[in-house]
Design a protein around this motif. Sequence first.
Motif, mmCIF file in Angstrom:
data_model
loop_
_atom_site.group_PDB
_atom_site.id
_atom_site.type_symbol
_atom_site.label_atom_id
_atom_site.label_comp_id
_atom_site.label_asym_id
_atom_site.label_seq_id
_atom_site.Cartn_x
_atom_site.Cartn_y
_atom_site.Cartn_z
ATOM 1 N N SER A 127 0.859 -1.183 0.000
ATOM 2 C CA SER A 127 0.000 0.000 0.000
ATOM 3 C C SER A 127 0.891 1.228 0.000
ATOM 4 O O SER A 127 1.875 1.298 0.749
ATOM 5 C CB SER A 127 -0.907 0.027 1.240
ATOM 6 O OG SER A 127 -1.646 1.238 1.296
ATOM 7 N N ALA A 141 -4.153 -5.280 5.707
ATOM 8 C CA ALA A 141 -5.535 -4.806 5.704
ATOM 9 C C ALA A 141 -5.587 -3.454 6.402
ATOM 10 O O ALA A 141 -4.647 -3.049 7.110
ATOM 11 C CB ALA A 141 -6.452 -5.807 6.417
ATOM 12 N N ASP A 142 -6.691 -2.754 6.180
ATOM 13 C CA ASP A 142 -6.960 -1.487 6.879
ATOM 14 C C ASP A 142 -5.892 -0.425 6.612
ATOM 15 O O ASP A 142 -5.625 0.413 7.488
ATOM 16 C CB ASP A 142 -7.078 -1.706 8.393
ATOM 17 C CG ASP A 142 -8.076 -2.790 8.751
ATOM 18 O OD1 ASP A 142 -9.119 -2.862 8.082
ATOM 19 O OD2 ASP A 142 -7.803 -3.573 9.679
ATOM 20 N N ARG A 144 -4.390 2.934 5.620
ATOM 21 C CA ARG A 144 -4.978 4.268 5.561
ATOM 22 C C ARG A 144 -3.919 5.307 5.915
ATOM 23 O O ARG A 144 -2.941 5.002 6.607
ATOM 24 C CB ARG A 144 -6.148 4.388 6.537
ATOM 25 C CG ARG A 144 -5.791 4.086 7.983
ATOM 26 C CD ARG A 144 -6.953 4.296 8.914
ATOM 27 N NE ARG A 144 -6.674 3.871 10.272
ATOM 28 C CZ ARG A 144 -5.983 4.569 11.165
ATOM 29 N NH1 ARG A 144 -5.468 5.742 10.804
ATOM 30 N NH2 ARG A 144 -5.784 4.121 12.390
ATOM 31 N N ARG A 156 -0.910 3.876 8.343
ATOM 32 C CA ARG A 156 -1.066 2.781 9.299
ATOM 33 C C ARG A 156 -1.748 1.620 8.586
ATOM 34 O O ARG A 156 -2.666 1.812 7.787
ATOM 35 C CB ARG A 156 -1.917 3.244 10.469
ATOM 36 C CG ARG A 156 -2.091 2.206 11.582
ATOM 37 C CD ARG A 156 -3.448 1.525 11.478
ATOM 38 N NE ARG A 156 -3.652 0.581 12.569
ATOM 39 C CZ ARG A 156 -4.200 -0.617 12.438
ATOM 40 N NH1 ARG A 156 -4.632 -1.024 11.246
ATOM 41 N NH2 ARG A 156 -4.350 -1.400 13.488
ATOM 42 N N THR A 157 -1.277 0.405 8.848
ATOM 43 C CA THR A 157 -1.907 -0.784 8.282
ATOM 44 C C THR A 157 -1.775 -1.944 9.250
ATOM 45 O O THR A 157 -0.989 -1.885 10.205
ATOM 46 C CB THR A 157 -1.284 -1.150 6.915
ATOM 47 O OG1 THR A 157 -2.082 -2.139 6.286
ATOM 48 C CG2 THR A 157 0.132 -1.655 7.085
ATOM 49 N N THR A 158 -2.531 -2.990 9.011
ATOM 50 C CA THR A 158 -2.458 -4.214 9.801
ATOM 51 C C THR A 158 -1.810 -5.296 8.959
ATOM 52 O O THR A 158 -2.251 -5.566 7.841
ATOM 53 C CB THR A 158 -3.862 -4.680 10.229
ATOM 54 O OG1 THR A 158 -4.497 -3.652 10.995
ATOM 55 C CG2 THR A 158 -3.770 -5.936 11.074
ATOM 56 N N ARG A 160 -1.017 -9.220 8.645
ATOM 57 C CA ARG A 160 -1.511 -10.502 9.150
ATOM 58 C C ARG A 160 -0.376 -11.530 9.095
ATOM 59 O O ARG A 160 -0.253 -12.283 8.129
ATOM 60 C CB ARG A 160 -2.713 -10.966 8.336
ATOM 61 C CG ARG A 160 -3.877 -9.983 8.356
ATOM 62 C CD ARG A 160 -5.069 -10.517 7.569
ATOM 63 N NE ARG A 160 -6.163 -9.554 7.553
ATOM 64 C CZ ARG A 160 -7.069 -9.436 8.517
ATOM 65 N NH1 ARG A 160 -7.018 -10.235 9.567
ATOM 66 N NH2 ARG A 160 -8.031 -8.540 8.426
ATOM 67 N N ALA A 167 0.028 -4.091 14.147
ATOM 68 C CA ALA A 167 -0.205 -2.747 13.612
ATOM 69 C C ALA A 167 1.130 -2.155 13.189
ATOM 70 O O ALA A 167 2.062 -2.094 13.994
ATOM 71 C CB ALA A 167 -0.870 -1.860 14.653
ATOM 72 N N GLU A 203 -4.097 3.526 19.100
ATOM 73 C CA GLU A 203 -3.986 2.198 18.508
ATOM 74 C C GLU A 203 -4.459 1.122 19.493
ATOM 75 O O GLU A 203 -4.033 1.102 20.648
ATOM 76 C CB GLU A 203 -2.536 1.928 18.094
ATOM 77 C CG GLU A 203 -2.277 0.554 17.530
ATOM 78 C CD GLU A 203 -3.181 0.236 16.344
ATOM 79 O OE1 GLU A 203 -3.843 -0.812 16.378
ATOM 80 O OE2 GLU A 203 -3.220 1.053 15.399
#
Length: 286
Positions: A127, A141-142, A144, A156-158, A160, A167, A203
């Motif tokens: 990303s 994921a997530d 932004r 910030r992203t997650t 997996r 995070a 967070e």
Amino acid sequence: MWAHPHIPNRVGHLGSLVETFLPWTGLAVPLLLLCALVRRSATAAVAALLPAVTWCSLFGGTLVDKRTGGGDLTVVTHNVNEHNARPARTARALAASGADVVALEELGGTAIPEYVRTLARTHPYHSVQGTVGLWSRYPIADARPVDISPWVRAMRTTVRTPKGLVAVFVAHLMSVRFTASSGFTTDARDAAARRLGTALSAETLPRTVLMGDFNGTFEDRALSSVTTRLRSVQAEAGAGFGFTWPASLPVARIDQILVRGVDPRSSWTLPATDSDHLPVAARLKL
């Protein structure tokens, strides 16, 4: 050396300037000892031992090799320099580092597709948010942007990972300048650090990794809104100061990997690329 926390920042951000280059105050010790030798003064030699002992008490532990084996996740961060003439070569070097997660700062223009195309071979998930980006071997994921400045310089992203969710923040704080008229100008950087600190405090995931170019050292009090919430992997699991800038002759570590809720196992700098910063890496146990 001992009094640096009491140097005021009100005028020219002098305290931040001193703390940025505080390890280099140790260069005064051999100079003082040389003067004592020239004067053949035992008193001067003994007096020179005081700053020597002070420097060792402040930084002696930094010189110890604290790297250990193990770990579940290897991360790398690199300010690739928006004027980098060979982005694909830089990307290949980062891909070859063996990192599971790669954070890049100062992305821009036509270079972004080069990083995307080259890193996709080893890091299929990515990303890019504004001028920062993250590439991962594991699903993300997530993703932004994080609001720290008028244009996007943080995200910030997650991630997996096989060991669970992490995070991951990537940030590039504003540049600083030093002028005779205004001193060490850090207002924009400091304001961005405060906003980043607010995002970190909000967070909810227990395991957090922050990577990026802070344009300041971990010891700089002006960055305390960030540094008091996270731990430095270099301080806990590195060897030496790990200076990163400028790449040709590093004098300060302004590129950081900070963590919370994970165990740093090792931290190191990577060989120079075509950027003016050195990449930094860390191995973490989740």
